[in-house]
Enzyme design. Structure first.
Site, PDB file in Angstrom:
ATOM      1  N   GLY A   1      13.761   2.161  -4.432  1.00 23.40           N
ATOM      2  CA  GLY A   1      12.391   2.466  -4.157  1.00 23.40           C
ATOM      3  C   GLY A   1      11.878   3.740  -4.644  1.00 23.40           C
ATOM      4  O   GLY A   1      10.542   3.897  -4.425  1.00 23.40           O
ATOM      5  N   LEU A   2      12.724   4.713  -5.406  1.00 25.50           N
ATOM      6  CA  LEU A   2      12.448   5.756  -6.296  1.00 25.50           C
ATOM      7  C   LEU A   2      11.375   6.849  -5.388  1.00 25.50           C
ATOM      8  O   LEU A   2      10.346   7.408  -5.781  1.00 25.50           O
ATOM      9  CB  LEU A   2      11.495   5.247  -7.382  1.00 25.50           C
ATOM     10  CG  LEU A   2      11.884   3.985  -8.155  1.00 25.50           C
ATOM     11  CD1 LEU A   2      10.992   3.418  -9.316  1.00 25.50           C
ATOM     12  CD2 LEU A   2      13.420   4.502  -8.914  1.00 25.50           C
ATOM     13  N   CYS A   3      11.885   6.705  -4.039  1.00 22.77           N
ATOM     14  CA  CYS A   3      11.137   7.891  -3.266  1.00 22.77           C
ATOM     15  C   CYS A   3       9.538   7.808  -3.500  1.00 22.77           C
ATOM     16  O   CYS A   3       8.816   8.652  -3.248  1.00 22.77           O
ATOM     17  CB  CYS A   3      11.292   9.231  -3.689  1.00 22.77           C
ATOM     18  SG  CYS A   3      12.866  10.024  -3.077  1.00 22.77           S
ATOM     19  N   ASN A   4       9.043   6.301  -3.551  1.00 27.14           N
ATOM     20  CA  ASN A   4       7.503   6.300  -3.595  1.00 27.14           C
ATOM     21  C   ASN A   4       7.155   5.048  -3.065  1.00 27.14           C
ATOM     22  O   ASN A   4       7.083   3.879  -3.614  1.00 27.14           O
ATOM     23  CB  ASN A   4       7.093   6.480  -4.902  1.00 27.14           C
ATOM     24  CG  ASN A   4       5.687   6.541  -5.207  1.00 27.14           C
ATOM     25  OD1 ASN A   4       4.735   5.775  -4.572  1.00 27.14           O
ATOM     26  ND2 ASN A   4       5.332   7.333  -6.047  1.00 27.14           N
TER      27      ASN A   4
ATOM     28  N   THR B   1       7.546  10.786  -1.674  1.00 24.91           N
ATOM     29  CA  THR B   1       7.656  11.153  -0.596  1.00 24.91           C
ATOM     30  C   THR B   1       7.528  12.633  -0.245  1.00 24.91           C
ATOM     31  O   THR B   1       6.936  13.142   1.006  1.00 24.91           O
ATOM     32  CB  THR B   1       9.225  10.665   0.022  1.00 24.91           C
ATOM     33  OG1 THR B   1       9.173   9.267  -0.315  1.00 24.91           O
ATOM     34  CG2 THR B   1       9.270  11.082   1.575  1.00 24.91           C
TER      35      THR B   1
END
Ligand code: PLP
Length: 454
Positions: free
Chosen positions: A411-414, A144
């Site tokens: 979501g792992l910022c991706n 992100t």
């Protein structure tokens, strides 16, 4: 660490001398015992998000700053001058040890701008890029913090493009439009790597385009070898955070800038101490930014206020310790590759009673045909039940927690990887959001879990 003896044996037979940084296994275990006492009672598998600092870094740092006087660098006192020298030495060390620039002449082509982390480095480029007549293209499967640069490029769709493959982005219609390309050298969610080769191909196709490389995940276990390609084919701006590599300090990262590209970055808006040559006191107001132009030190224009000088000294101590314990980043790469190979194989072999697989591993950048490099030491996976339905990530995390494993889920910022792994469209994401869901909550869509190796 308690692991079944047969797994340990199989692993060691397979790993060979790449495991344990060339040390014998007992000596390596001794290092773990003395340097990482906090890891004794848990299995920590979240090193890609932050790796714990070894004890020696802390003791070396305490010794250094209590025995030598370091002080605010903007002065000519002996302590201030010593601090400035230490900071400048550290810039060179970063280029040498983390970016493969062993030759001083090659280092001179680059500058290191200290920031509070990778995100701040990416934002710096977003804030300072000349957007008036420019376009930002980025790979959808990005963190992100790299995607966010599009908010600087402007609201209009014409000025930002999220794509699956940047090599197919057509040149801009007007030759006066500047293109900025953003991608990650290693995917934070899956370990898939594009490395520098993807940049070389981009530069061949778009020689006048600029490349912003998010190297935060890549450099934590590998040298991003800038000396391995011609300077014209290298990225222009490279972001990273140091805690991901050596654990301490947190709150320090950098933007590595190719000097020949640095002049394109323009300061706008706010200015702070240390970055201007002269200002008026009364209206009409004017401020002259520091004259440092190429080939002068670009960092002088972008480092507002007092640098976190003790953190930079801490980084120096951390790099010393890293070298003492692990020899080099190349040794680290080899060590974690053995762990990755083994863990990938063991996870793939896990079967339910009916023979179906338990683990589905995810990959990024599939649209590019194949990974350009072997993946880095991150495993992004989902757990499947005997009917091959996804088990929710909250459940997986709870099971991991009660069994003493610390992993990262969600979501792992991706969002790009999430969307490609689970065939989600923007409409799905919108609907989930409208139902009150967010990147952070504990709802149960089928999100990947992630494990990273030490
Ligand atoms: C960790 C990470 C970031 C964000 O780094 P910060 O230290 O949180 O600023 C960005 N991109 C990738 C690929 C990462 O792994």
């Amino acid at each position: 660490m308690h692991r079944p003896a047969h797994i340990h044996r199989t692993f060691l037979d397979d790993a060979g001398s790449d495991y344990a940084y060339g040390l014998d296994v007992d000596a390596f275990q001794q290092i773990i015992n003395t340097e990482y006492p906090a890891l004794h009672t848990t299995t920590y598998l979240d090193h890609a998000a932050s790796t714990p600092p070894p004890r020696s870094t802390l003791t070396n740092f305490a010794e250094k700053v209590s025995n030598s006087l370091y002080s605010n660098p903007h002065s000519r006192s002996t302590s201030s001058t010593a601090t400035t020298l230490a900071i400048e030495r550290c810039r060179g060390r970063i280029l040498n040890e983390l970016f493969g620039l062993t030759d001083p002449a090659a280092r001179a082509e680059w500058d290191v701008v200290f920031t509070s982390g990778a995100t701040a480095a990416l934002k710096l480029v977003g804030d300072a890029f000349p957007w008036q007549n420019a376009r930002y293209a980025y790979l959808k499967e990005s963190h992100t913090s790299l995607v966010g640069v599009r908010a600087c490029a402007g609201e209009a769709d014409v000025s930002a493009l999220g794509v699956d493959e940047m090599l197919q982005v057509p040149p801009c219609e007007s030759s006066s439009t500047t293109q900025l390309f953003g991608y990650a050298a290693q995917c934070n969610a899956t370990g898939s790597r594009l490395g520098l080769e993807y940049c070389r191909r981009l530069k061949m196709r778009h020689p006048r385009g600029f490349v912003l490389l998010d190297a935060s995940a890549y450099v934590s276990t590998a040298v991003l070898d800038l000396a391995s390609l011609p300077i014209d084919c290298a990225p222009d701006f490279i972001a990273c955070s140091f805690y991901k590599i050596v654990g301490l300090p947190t709150g320090l990262g950098c933007l590595v800038v190719k000097r020949s590209a640095g002049a394109v970055l323009q300061r706008r808006g706010y200015f702070g101490g240390g970055t201007i040559d002269a200002i008026s006191v009364s209206a009409p107001f004017w401020a002259e930014p520091r004259r440092s132009v190429v080939p002068g030190p670009l960092h002088e224009r972008f480092e507002d206020g007092t640098l976190p000088f003790l953190d930079i000294i801490a980084l120096d101590c951390a790099l010393d310790t890293h070298k003492k314990l692990f020899k080099s980043q190349r040794h680290v790469s080899k060590h974690v590759s053995t762990l990755l190979r083994f863990a990938t194989r063991e996870l793939a072999a896990l079967r339910h009673g009916n023979g179906r697989p338990v683990i589905k591993q995810h990959r990024a950048f599939g649209a590019l045909g194949s990974d350009l490099e072997e993946p880095g030491p991150i495993i992004g996976f989902s757990v499947l039940d005997p009917e091959s339905e996804y088990v929710g990530h909250v459940h997986v995390e709870q099971l991991a927690t009660v069994n003493g494993f610390q992993i990262r889920t969600g979501g792992l910022c991706n969002t790009g990887v999430l969307a490609s792994s689970f065939n989600l469209t923007d409409e799905h994401i919108r609907e989930e959001y409208a139902r009150g869901r967010s990147c952070w909550d504990d709802g149960e869509p089928d999100l990947p879990a992630e494990v990273t190796c030490l």
